[in-house]
Design an enzyme around this catalytic site. Structure first.
Site, short mmCIF file in Angstrom:
data_model
loop_
_atom_site.label_atom_id
_atom_site.label_comp_id
_atom_site.label_asym_id
_atom_site.label_seq_id
_atom_site.Cartn_x
_atom_site.Cartn_y
_atom_site.Cartn_z
N ILE A 114 0.77 -1.29 -0.05
CA ILE A 114 -0.18 0.00 -0.10
C ILE A 114 0.79 1.18 0.19
CG2 ILE A 114 -1.94 1.26 1.21
CD1 ILE A 114 -2.42 -1.94 0.20
N VAL A 115 0.79 2.05 -1.04
CA VAL A 115 1.56 3.38 -1.25
C VAL A 115 1.05 4.71 -0.75
CG1 VAL A 115 3.10 4.54 -2.74
CG2 VAL A 115 2.55 1.94 -3.12
N PRO A 116 1.52 5.50 -0.03
CA PRO A 116 0.95 6.83 0.35
C PRO A 116 1.17 7.65 -0.73
CG PRO A 116 2.87 6.33 1.38
CD PRO A 116 2.66 5.30 0.66
N THR A 117 0.48 8.85 -0.72
CA THR A 117 0.37 10.04 -1.81
C THR A 117 1.51 10.80 -1.23
OG1 THR A 117 -0.74 11.88 -2.83
CG2 THR A 117 -1.08 11.61 -0.37
N THR A 118 1.96 10.85 0.11
CA THR A 118 2.88 11.70 0.47
C THR A 118 4.69 11.30 -0.04
OG1 THR A 118 3.25 10.22 2.53
CG2 THR A 118 2.07 12.65 2.59
N ASN A 119 4.72 9.84 -0.06
CA ASN A 119 5.92 9.21 -0.85
C ASN A 119 5.60 8.20 -1.97
OD1 ASN A 119 7.54 10.47 1.33
ND2 ASN A 119 6.41 9.32 2.69
N GLY A 217 1.91 3.58 12.54
CA GLY A 217 1.15 4.64 12.90
C GLY A 217 1.59 6.00 12.79
N CYS A 250 6.61 10.92 8.17
CA CYS A 250 5.99 10.81 9.21
C CYS A 250 6.98 10.83 10.47
CB CYS A 250 5.25 9.52 9.61
SG CYS A 250 6.35 8.34 9.06
N GLU A 340 -0.40 16.00 14.87
CA GLU A 340 0.46 15.66 13.60
C GLU A 340 -0.09 16.65 12.62
OE1 GLU A 340 2.28 11.97 11.31
OE2 GLU A 340 -0.04 12.09 11.69
#
Length: 494
Positions: A114-119, A217, A250, A340
């Protein structure tokens, strides 16, 4: 007949897993030399395309900045490669002659990444390399806001791997992205493990899929500056860490906690590094645009520079501003910026001494970063030891930019973009994830002799009989109890 888009996305996920499963079966027979050749080619491709993928990521997502995304892609290629190259991940990986044990590595199977939009590109390079280093095929699910750049990164990694001898389909990526496709990928019978990097809801879904999952997390990282710190260096590193790729890592600093006796000097040093301190009215305006009313950061400001945020908030800042700093009096809903913020905004707190600083850091971690990381600028080893022993974090980053230190760029930690948070945050791993987390280890154990038994004294027949006798009954006591019960029953009659 034309299929609806959601059905197409589900079918695509199934097709990719099917191809990955076939590739996985072939990959299991590869030698360590074959695997290392593949990883080297992937490293070369990642380096060669680092700049192009960085430009694609910034253009598509609008997050971060080009220079730092270039560094991330290079870090996920070259630095990671240098770290994992000597790892044994195939066949007999360890012999313990003294205890007569063999340890044999086996791949876990097809992995869902699963890949985040931030990286969106560096995460693909990193996860693809650690997956294939451990002889696992991987299928990626991009964030909807980063489909093109994530797919391009996966395509580059796949082409490099196949050119080096890997089977077709060993790296796949969903193009028709949907939540249904992601769930199908995570729950597919042929998927053995999930590598989840993303929002809390997605990570929770990964852990609820019924599959082994490695998730992370949130990281509400406090940066405590103690009186013994080198203040110019502390200010430089805090601003460097917070502004790296506009705060999208993060592990980046989220709040500064400074001892009162050095707070004013630290503020001076922070301003020299491009920090702009907000007045109370500006804090309120920035809070409204950075944080959502029901909690959480506003997606519109994630990975944005201070100028963008200032324009949204309707405030004026100097042209050389690198980050915004909001002095706060507490932690919690009353102070939205205490949570955060994956952008170029920091909270700032004053504390009387390191004891109060320790407590303030704990409050910040409890507000959303427990288990992740804590930054400490200090040259007093006794205080560093106190923080290390008592804070619920798995990375205590000393005198270093937290964003880069957490991922292993400026520290001795394993280079990684999946930072485990341990059981404090509901994570199954507490360290930076490497290929060694993606293997099963078989053990061959030889007979070493029968353990000596302690002599047992036999029990005599008389002792056994005495111990087995039932306790004596007091007949008079029994009669008295019966009489009391009968008297009570008679009194109940109508």
């Amino acid at each position: 007949m034309e299929l609806d888009r959601d059905l197409c996305s589900l079918q695509e996920a199934r097709n990719l897993v099917r191809a990955a499963r076939k590739a996985q079966e072939a990959l299991m027979d590869f030698t360590q030399e074959q695997v290392d050749k593949i990883i080297d080619m992937m490293r070369e491709a990642g380096e060669a395309n680092a700049a192009r993928l960085a430009m694609m990521a910034v253009s598509e997502t609008g997050m971060g900045n080009y220079n730092d995304k270039c560094f991330k892609n290079y870090f996920a290629s070259r630095t990671l490669y240098d770290f994992i190259k000597p790892m044994k991940t195939v066949g007999l990986i360890r012999e313990d002659h003294e205890n007569k044990l063999w340890e044999i590595a086996e791949p876990v199977g097809v992995i869902a990444g699963i890949v985040p939009t931030t990286n969106p590109t560096s995460t693909v390079i990193y996860k693809a390399m650690i997956a294939l280093k451990s002889r696992n095929a991987i299928v990626f699910s991009p964030h909807p806001s980063a489909v093109r750049c994530t797919n391009e990164a996966a395509k580059i990694m796949h082409q490099a791997a196949v050119a080096a001898g890997a089977p077709e389909g060993v790296i796949g990526c969903i193009m028709n992205v949907s939540m249904g496709a992601t769930n199908e990928l995570m729950k597919h019978p042929s998927v053995a493990m999930i590598l989840a990097t993303g929002g809390s809801a997605l990570v929770k879904a990964a852990y609820s899929s019924g599959k082994p999952a490695l998730g992370v997390g949130p990281g509400n990282v406090p940066a405590f500056v103690e009186r013994s710190a080198d203040l110019p260096k502390a200010a430089e590193y805090i601003v460097m860490g917070k502004t790296f790729d506009n705060g999208t890592i993060c592990a980046s600093e989220q709040a500064i906690v400074a001892e009162e006796c050095i707070a004013d000097e630290l503020i001076t040093q922070l301003k020299r590094q491009g920090a702009y301190f907000l007045d109370p009215e500006e804090v309120a305006k920035v809070s409204k645009v950075v944080m959502l009313p029901n909690g959480g950061v506003n997606p519109k400001v994630v990975g944005k520079d201070p100028k963008f945020i200032a324009q949204m908030a309707g405030i004026t800042i100097p042209d050389n501003t690198r980050c915004l700093v909001a002095p706060l009096a507490g932690v919690g809903p009353q102070w939205p910026l205490s949570y955060e913020k994956l952008t170029t905004v920091l909270a700032f707190y004053r504390v009387a001494d390191w004891h109060e600083g320790c407590e303030r850091c704990f409050q910040l971690l409890e507000a959303g970063g427990v288990g992740h990381s804590l930054s400490l600028h200090c040259n007093n080893e006794e205080i560093i030891r106190e923080f290390a022993l008592k804070k619920p974090v798995n990375r205590l980053l000393v005198n270093t930019p937290a964003a880069m230190g957490g991922v292993g760029a400026t520290t001795g930690l394993a280079p990684s973009f999946t930072l485990g948070c341990g059981t404090w945050a509901g994570s199954s791993v507490s360290e930076n994830v490497t290929p060694l987390h993606l293997i099963n280890v078989k053990r061959v154990a030889w007979h070493q002799g029968i353990p000596e038994r302690k002599p047992v004294e036999p029990i005599s027949a008389v002792e056994s009989c005495e111990k087995s006798q039932a306790p004596k009954v007091d007949a008079q006591l029994v009669q008295e109890i019966i009489a009391q019960v009968m008297q009570h029953l008679n009194g109940m009659k109508c």
